[in-house]
Design a protein around this motif. Sequence first.
Motif, short mmCIF file in Angstrom:
data_model
loop_
_atom_site.label_atom_id
_atom_site.label_comp_id
_atom_site.label_asym_id
_atom_site.label_seq_id
_atom_site.Cartn_x
_atom_site.Cartn_y
_atom_site.Cartn_z
N ASP A 156 0.88 -1.20 -0.03
CA ASP A 156 -0.18 0.16 0.25
C ASP A 156 0.93 1.35 -0.03
O ASP A 156 0.47 2.27 0.46
N ASN A 157 2.14 1.24 -0.48
CA ASN A 157 2.98 2.33 -0.41
C ASN A 157 3.20 2.95 0.98
O ASN A 157 3.15 4.03 1.01
N CYS A 158 2.92 2.11 2.01
CA CYS A 158 3.02 2.85 3.39
C CYS A 158 4.59 3.25 3.56
O CYS A 158 4.64 4.33 4.11
N GLY A 159 5.50 2.86 3.20
CA GLY A 159 6.89 3.18 3.65
C GLY A 159 7.08 4.55 2.81
O GLY A 159 7.65 5.60 3.36
N CYS A 160 6.72 4.57 1.65
CA CYS A 160 6.72 5.76 0.90
C CYS A 160 6.07 6.96 1.50
O CYS A 160 6.54 7.94 1.33
N HIS A 161 4.84 6.69 1.97
CA HIS A 161 4.08 7.73 2.91
C HIS A 161 4.68 7.99 4.05
O HIS A 161 4.56 9.27 4.52
N ILE A 162 5.16 6.97 4.61
CA ILE A 162 5.87 7.33 5.88
C ILE A 162 7.03 8.27 5.77
O ILE A 162 7.24 9.10 6.69
N VAL A 163 7.72 8.01 4.75
CA VAL A 163 8.90 8.97 4.53
C VAL A 163 8.62 10.37 4.07
O VAL A 163 8.86 11.32 4.78
N ALA A 164 7.47 10.53 3.52
CA ALA A 164 6.94 12.09 3.12
C ALA A 164 6.35 12.58 4.40
O ALA A 164 6.49 14.06 4.80
N ALA A 165 5.60 11.58 5.28
CA ALA A 165 5.27 12.20 6.74
C ALA A 165 6.27 12.74 7.50
O ALA A 165 6.19 13.71 8.40
N LEU A 166 7.23 11.83 7.57
CA LEU A 166 8.59 12.47 8.34
C LEU A 166 9.16 13.57 7.98
O LEU A 166 9.21 14.52 8.73
N LEU A 167 9.31 13.64 6.49
CA LEU A 167 9.83 15.07 5.84
C LEU A 167 8.99 16.26 6.39
O LEU A 167 9.31 17.45 6.55
N ASN A 168 7.43 15.97 6.34
CA ASN A 168 6.51 17.01 6.57
C ASN A 168 6.44 17.45 8.04
O ASN A 168 6.52 18.62 8.52
N ALA A 169 6.58 16.55 8.70
CA ALA A 169 6.84 16.50 10.39
C ALA A 169 8.16 17.41 10.67
O ALA A 169 8.20 18.25 11.56
N ALA A 170 9.27 17.19 10.12
CA ALA A 170 10.45 17.76 10.36
C ALA A 170 10.53 19.09 9.94
O ALA A 170 11.37 19.97 10.50
N SER A 171 9.74 19.50 8.78
CA SER A 171 9.79 20.75 8.24
C SER A 171 8.74 21.61 8.77
O SER A 171 8.34 22.85 8.42
#
Length: 219
Positions: A156-171
């Motif tokens: 379900d592209n979970c890892g893909c969206h987890i990375v984006a979520a991390l970058l969103n949170a970090a910024s």
Amino acid sequence: MSENKIDSCDDSTLQSNAPPNPRRRKLTGAGLGMSAIFTLASRPVLAAQCTSASAAASGNLSQHGTPIVCTGRTPGYWKQPQHAKEWAAPYTQGTCSSGPGKGSLGCMESPEKWTGGTPFHDVFGGSNFKINNKSLSMNQVMIMNNNSYAGLSDPDNCGCHIVAALLNAASGKTNGVLSVMDVIGMWNEWATKGYFEPSAGAKWNSAQIVAYLKTTMPL
């Protein structure tokens, strides 16, 4: 077409391309708040209202006072070479062999063209996304298309969206609704247990996690 809606990793459908998993099928109906997630996701994009995972799981989408707004970006945005400078420290995108701004479509479709960048497993646990015990970079995980690359899979592209979520949170794009540690904990629990429990009695599978994460990245 918007520049951040590029590949299947940004597909709004929740249908998984991964082989059927009986354990995951059991969990699909077990998670509380799936209808609440869809309600949240169906709000106008311009409103960009977002809420915590626990609130979404409980169905408590009401917000007192000024609604919380998320301005997260999708994986299709973060993996573009021209956005490398927007990655918040200490996370780095790496370098594409085609060079920044040159052959960018090929860069976004070919994990093997990338070198360097923050390894996924320097941040997250689990055994996913390793080749010969070497971790793919976070950017390579976002580039994985159709849920597979070199024998690896991303249900379900979970890892893909987890990375984006991390970058969103970090910024600072998730406005405190989703912190860096929240994102890491979400992935690590899913990787260990096969589900993430945002609140007591709610067990989200990978599709449900992605459905929630997408509500925090409307841009």
